[in-house]
Design an enzyme around this catalytic site. Structure first.
Site, PDB file in Angstrom:
ATOM      1  N   ASN A 118       0.870  -1.181   0.000  1.00  0.00           N
ATOM      2  CA  ASN A 118       0.000   0.000   0.000  1.00  0.00           C
ATOM      3  C   ASN A 118       0.906   1.230   0.000  1.00  0.00           C
ATOM      4  OD1 ASN A 118      -1.823   2.030   0.473  1.00  0.00           O
ATOM      5  ND2 ASN A 118      -2.362   1.384   2.561  1.00  0.00           N
ATOM      6  N   GLU A 126      -6.945   4.534   7.831  1.00  0.00           N
ATOM      7  CA  GLU A 126      -6.760   5.968   7.536  1.00  0.00           C
ATOM      8  C   GLU A 126      -8.008   6.556   6.904  1.00  0.00           C
ATOM      9  OE1 GLU A 126      -3.097   5.443   5.401  1.00  0.00           O
ATOM     10  OE2 GLU A 126      -2.131   4.878   7.282  1.00  0.00           O
ATOM     11  N   SER A 182       3.308  -2.270  10.344  1.00  0.00           N
ATOM     12  CA  SER A 182       4.766  -2.276  10.471  1.00  0.00           C
ATOM     13  C   SER A 182       5.391  -3.637  10.164  1.00  0.00           C
ATOM     14  CB  SER A 182       5.184  -1.782  11.861  1.00  0.00           C
ATOM     15  OG  SER A 182       4.735  -0.450  12.058  1.00  0.00           O
TER      16      SER A 182
HETATM   17  C1  PEP Z   1      -0.868   0.008   6.047  1.00  0.00           C
HETATM   18  O1  PEP Z   1      -0.978   1.177   5.803  1.00  0.00           O
HETATM   19  O2  PEP Z   1      -1.727  -0.768   5.608  1.00  0.00           O
HETATM   20  C2  PEP Z   1       0.274  -0.433   6.830  1.00  0.00           C
HETATM   21  C3  PEP Z   1       0.241  -1.612   7.346  1.00  0.00           C
HETATM   22  O3  PEP Z   1       1.323   0.466   6.986  1.00  0.00           O
HETATM   23  P1  PEP Z   1       2.747   0.152   7.688  1.00  0.00           P
HETATM   24  O4  PEP Z   1       3.244  -1.139   7.108  1.00  0.00           O
HETATM   25  O5  PEP Z   1       3.598   1.318   7.317  1.00  0.00           O
HETATM   26  O6  PEP Z   1       2.492   0.060   9.152  1.00  0.00           O
END
Ligand code: PEP
Length: 256
Positions: free
Chosen positions: A10, A98, A214
């Site tokens: 993403n 988000e 993450s």
């Molecule tokens: C996401 O936005 O779906 C996500 C998991 O972001 P990150 O891997 O940066 O935590």
């Protein structure tokens, strides 16, 4: 039941035309043509066609980050499922935290989008997950349960088998904090049980549930080795080819 691992990137609102092109080129260079893991990238809308042209004929598939649940019409600024498939998308992320947080998306709206995605032949990646406050208040199970029930409202069991769920604890997204493999697996198990009740255990066994929050090169293997974690939705680490490739390699290793 073996579910094909699925790693999706993403990119959020984080690339420009040139960085998108470079990232895809590096991914194509590093990816084995025979990769068994399903791999997708979800660029910002303006770059979908650029990326579609680059990944054509490769194992990398294309996804969008959102859609609006309508057909052609007067919806300034929005993009519908037919437009996304028209430019080569196979997947669409729905109900990302988000969008729930900044654009006040409700489960009911996500359910509308889900119907629209399926009617338009897109595979929806439906995101659910609790906030830190909810986890600390011991509400994770009820929050995730309500999101699953609400977001999948109206979904029949024939179509359910083809959807993807992403469990993304909000407190782990973009924070560097990751759910432990045990914490994540516990929620994935709960989701699968719930899907079994909503549909049938056979259908639930086919639905892929990604973990997101993450995911990095150094924690992917442990997360992906859990029996109910079928892949990852990756934000930050999907913007660096070497990191994203390492996460894909970790998924491949679960098939060895
Ligand atoms: C996401 O936005 O779906 C996500 C998991 O972001 P990150 O891997 O940066 O935590």
């Amino acid at each position: 039941m073996t579910r094909r691992p699925f790693i999706a990137g993403n990119w959020k609102m984080n690339t420009r035309r040139q960085t998108a092109i470079e990232l895809v080129r590096q991914l194509l260079n590093g990816l084995n043509q025979d990769v068994r893991t399903e791999v997708a990238v979800c660029p910002p809308n303006p770059y979908l066609t650029v990326v579609a042209d680059l990944v054509a004929g490769s194992p990398i598939e294309l996804g969008a980050q959102n859609l609006y649940p309508a057909g052609d019409g007067a919806y300034t600024g929005e993009v519908h499922a037919g437009m996304l498939t028209d430019v080569g998308c196979r997947f669409v992320i729905l109900g990302h935290s988000e969008r729930r947080q900044y654009f006040a998306e409700t489960d009911a709206f996500v359910a509308e989008k889900l119907q629209s995605a399926l009617a338009g032949n897109l595979v929806p990646i439906v995101c659910v997950g609790e906030t830190l406050e909810q986890r600390q208040a011991d509400q994770t199970d009820e929050v995730v349960r309500a999101q699953i029930l609400g977001s999948l409202e109206g979904l029949d069991e024939v179509r359910a088998a083809g959807i993807v769920i992403a469990y993304e604890p909000v407190w782990a997204i973009g924070t560097g904090l990751t759910a432990t493999p045990e914490q994540a697996e516990a929620v994935h198990q709960l989701i699968r049980k719930l899907l079994g009740e909503l549909f049938t255990p056979e259908v639930a066994a086919q639905i892929r549930i990604q973990y997101g929050g993450s995911v990095k090169a150094d924690n992917a293997a442990q997360l992906l080795s859990q029996p109910n974690i079928d892949g990852a939705l990756v934000g930050g680490a999907s913007l660096k080819a070497a990191d994203f490739l390492a996460i894909i390699a970790a998924a491949e290793a679960t098939l060895a």
